[in-house]
Design a protein around this motif. Structure first.
Motif: not given
Length: 783
Positions: A435-440, A754-758
């Motif tokens: 989860e820490r390294r996932e950006t999608d 996507r921007a919000m999650m990133g």
């Protein structure tokens, strides 16, 4: 069927009663002969003996009366007055003897009626005498009046009870017929006395004389044929006496006499002397026969007495001995059976549970000492006792094997649960790294779903640990806010979006109970969500009460029957021993074990909305008022793990977008929300310190709190998420895309999401890094 199922005491009592009844019947059969003998003697002395002299005097008074009427004399001569005087004296004696209490008791109903008839006829005697003296009655009427009175005496004799001995009874009847034959001859004598007094027969009187003489000869002949040999000899001798032969000769002459001829062939004086002698000797012979009958009765009476003594006395002794033997035998039998019963109860109530419990604790058990042999002797009860000894040893051995088997199964369950728990913690650690390294955003959402499933798997593993009798390894050293405890429970529920969390108050739960309370609430909430329609919500609320803190979980399902509620409450209040069979409701068993561990009361009741309400009462020693509503740096409260769903407070249910946004975000420290915020974000939390080596999940403490922007809301009242709001200034995009306030969350574009999650991911990483630094600094300072 009822007697077959009766107790031994009842059966022995019935046997004794039947034996006593049998003795009473046999004694009465024998006693009845003695009673008849006694009553016959009483009646004979009180009625028969006094009546016989009276009967003879009545016969003489009848002859004198008929003779006086035949002579045409109305004046009473001296002989007539003396005769009446004798008759009245004997009458008084008879009535006095016949009215005694003992005689009244000895008489039966028939004899009592006949005696009353005799007394009535005797009462009419005075009127008959007056009628005769006044000349109102002729010869025939006077004779009829006396005959009626005398006939009542013979009917009374016929009602006297007979003996049970048939021969004696027959001889008694024969003597009675002889006595009756004498009365017929006395009537014949009275008739001839009147004829001789007036000097001749009328045709009617001659016909009556012939008939009476024929009856006398017939009855006498019949009676003589029935007499026993010893009585027949005396009566044969009596028939050969001179008075009897002369009477028979004169009877023959008078029978052949023609009423037209004159004078009579026999003189009155000659007939009177022969007739009186015949009547007197006949009375003497009859009484002698009665005496001989009494002599024959004496052995019978002695035999009756002997049988009475044997049947009554010895039989009674035998019955008493049988009763004593039955009672003593029954007591011994019941004592042995009671000993056997107590041994069985001791085995089932004390020994077997104790053996099972000790084996369950891993102790060594000596079966020979735990199941000592019982000695009941060598009789039938002893054989049953020996069989019971075998059953007892087998039962204890089987119980020991079963207890060992159950302990082994619990150990297996515990081992599997610990292994599964360790694997789940490792899985959670791997998921955390991913989860820490996932950006999608889409991939991150799927990772969060796996994270939530892993948490539920951890709860199932902990269920196995609870079923095995051990405690899960998750513990907290410090107190945790109650709202975070409930949120931690919701994190382990599949349908958490259907749960509405009401304000829980500023209350904290002490650390040692946090893990078990989370587990308990998760089981109850899961049950409420599972057994209610998917379109309904489950409401969770809590408040302080006098006895502690109450958490209510209410669903809107179909509810439970009253008997099912009672059974469930009883199962929770008194949890049974866990067995492999009958595990249809493992959740209730887990809840009962967790509640018993901390003395928590859990009660199910019917909800007024149609579903079921679960009331969980936490005792006062488990809860405390929260003096610091919001955690400060270095505060004394711990927070729950980050893996929890975002639930709505203030009675506002969580929506899909709301949950996805809050669920995907890692817990970053935040400042207290302003007063205008209607639904605050979930608080970040610390992970529990694992007590077992196989529990490997670790969590990072929260970072320094940052200022959170004022929340804005959509037209439906839900909080509007602002992209990059929680990011560090260096990571923020200078031209963030701010959605329109009136635009619905569901209409955001993929780029915006996507921007919000990133942004959230970057902020979360930064917050964890800072929190790790703070923990290292604190650890270094404590060291």
């Amino acid at each position: 069927m009822r007697f077959r199922n009766a107790s031994v005491r009842a059966k022995v009592t019935a046997l004794i009663v039947s034996l006593a009844c049998l003795w009473a019947f046999a004694a009465w059969v024998t006693l009845r002969e003695g009673v008849n003998l006694l009553w016959a003697a009483t009646v004979n002395s009180g009625v028969i003996d006094p009546s016989e002299p009276l009967l003879v005097e009545l016969q003489r008074e009848r002859r004198l009366t008929v003779s006086r009427l035949g002579a045409g004399t109305r004046d009473l001569d001296r002989a007539m007055r003396d005769q009446r005087t004798k008759t009245d004296a004997l009458r008084a004696e008879f009535e006095s003897a016949a009215t005694g209490t003992v005689v009244e008791f000895a008489m039966d109903e028939s004899l009592r009626q006949r005696l009353a008839e005799v007394k009535v006829q005797l009462g009419r005697l005075a009127a008959a005498r007056k009628s005769i003296d006044a000349g109102k009655s002729d010869l025939t009427q006077a004779a009829t009046q006396y005959n009626t009175l005398i006939d009542s005496f013979y009917r009374m004799y016929d009602s006297v009870a007979e003996f049970d001995d048939k021969k004696i009874a027959e001889d008694g009847r024969t003597l009675s017929e002889m006595h009756r034959s004498r009365e017929i001859f006395a009537r014949e004598d009275a008739l001839l006395a009147g004829v001789f007094a007036k000097g001749g027969f009328t045709r009617a009187e001659h016909a009556e004389f012939v008939r009476t003489a024929g009856v006398f000869r017939y009855t006498l002949s019949e009676a003589l044929q029935k007499l026993p040999p010893e009585d027949r000899a005396s009566f044969d001798a009596w028939l050969k006496t001179a008075p009897v032969t002369r009477v028979q000769a004169m009877e023959a002459q008078l029978i052949r006499y023609d009423v037209a001829m004159d004078p009579l062939p026999v003189s009155g004086e000659e007939w009177r002397k022969s007739a009186e002698a015949t009547l007197s000797s006949m009375q003497t012979v009859t009484l002698a026969g009665g005496d001989r009958l009494l002599e024959r009765i004496t052995p019978v009476a002695i035999g009756v007495i002997v049988r009475l003594v044997l049947a009554g006395g010895l039989g009674l002794l035998a019955v008493i001995a049988s009763i004593v033997l039955s009672i003593t035998t029954t007591r011994q039998l019941l004592a042995q059976l009671k000993k056997l019963r107590d041994a069985a109860h001791e085995l089932s109530d004390d020994r077997l549970p104790g053996v099972v419990e000790r084996i369950g604790r891993g102790e060594e058990v000596d079966l020979a000492r735990e199941a000592p042999a019982l000695d009941f002797g060598d009789d039938e009860i002893g054989q049953v006792g020996q069989a019971f000894n075998t059953v007892q040893r087998t039962a204890v051995g089987v119980a020991a094997e079963q207890a060992e088997l159950r302990r082994s199964i619990r150990d297996i369950l515990l081992s599997l649960a610990r292994r599964t728990q360790g694997l789940v913690h490792r899985q959670l650690t791997v998921l955390d790294v991913m989860e820490r390294r996932e950006t999608d955003p889409e991939e991150l959402k799927e990772l969060f779903r796996l994270d939530h499933l892993a948490i539920r798997m951890r709860r199932n593993a902990e269920n196995l640990i609870v079923l095995s009798g051990s405690a899960p390894a998750r513990t907290w050293r410090r107190s945790v806010p109650m709202v975070d405890v409930v949120r931690g429970a919701l994190a382990e529920v599949e349908d958490y979006t259907r749960v509405t969390l009401m304000p829980m108050g500023e209350v904290v739960l002490i650390g040692r109970a946090v893990g078990d309370v989370i587990h308990l609430l998760a089981e109850l909430i899961e049950n409420a969500v599972s057994f209610s329609p998917p379109y309904t919500n489950v409401q969770v609320s809590g408040q302080l009460v006098a006895n502690g803190y109450v958490i209510e979980i209410e669903d809107r399902g179909l509810g439970m029957k009253s008997e099912d509620l009672d059974a469930a409450n009883e199962r929770i209040a008194d949890p049974p021993e866990f067995r492999i069979t009958g595990t249809a409701r493992l959740g209730l068993y887990v809840v009962s074990q967790l509640a018993k561990r901390h003395e928590i009361q859990v009660v199910l009741k019917a909800s007024p909305y149609g579903g079921t309400t679960v009331v969980v009462l936490l005792p006062q020693e488990l809860v405390q008022l929260d003096p610091t509503p919001e955690p400060q740096e270095g505060g004394g409260r711990e927070r729950l793990p980050r893996r929890q769903p975002a639930v709505a407070t203030a009675a506002r249910p969580a929506t899909a977008e709301n949950v996805r946004t809050l669920r995907s975000a890692r817990p970053a420290p935040a400042a207290p929300p302003p007063a205008s915020a209607a639904a605050p974000l979930p608080r970040p939390a610390l992970a529990p310190e694992p007590e077992a080596e196989n529990e490997t999940e670790t969590h990072k403490p929260p970072a320094e709190p940052e200022q959170e922007p004022v929340a804005e809301f959509t037209p439906s009242g839900l909080p509007l998420r602002v992209p990059q709001a929680n990011l560090a200034p260096a990571l923020r995009d200078e031209t963030p895309t701010q959605p329109d306030l009136e635009e619905d969350d569901d209409e955001r574009s993929p780029e915006e999401i996507r921007a919000m999650m990133g942004s959230l991911q970057s902020g979360t990483r930064l917050g964890r890094t800072q929190a790790a630094k703070m923990m290292d600094e604190q650890s270094g300072g404590e060291a």
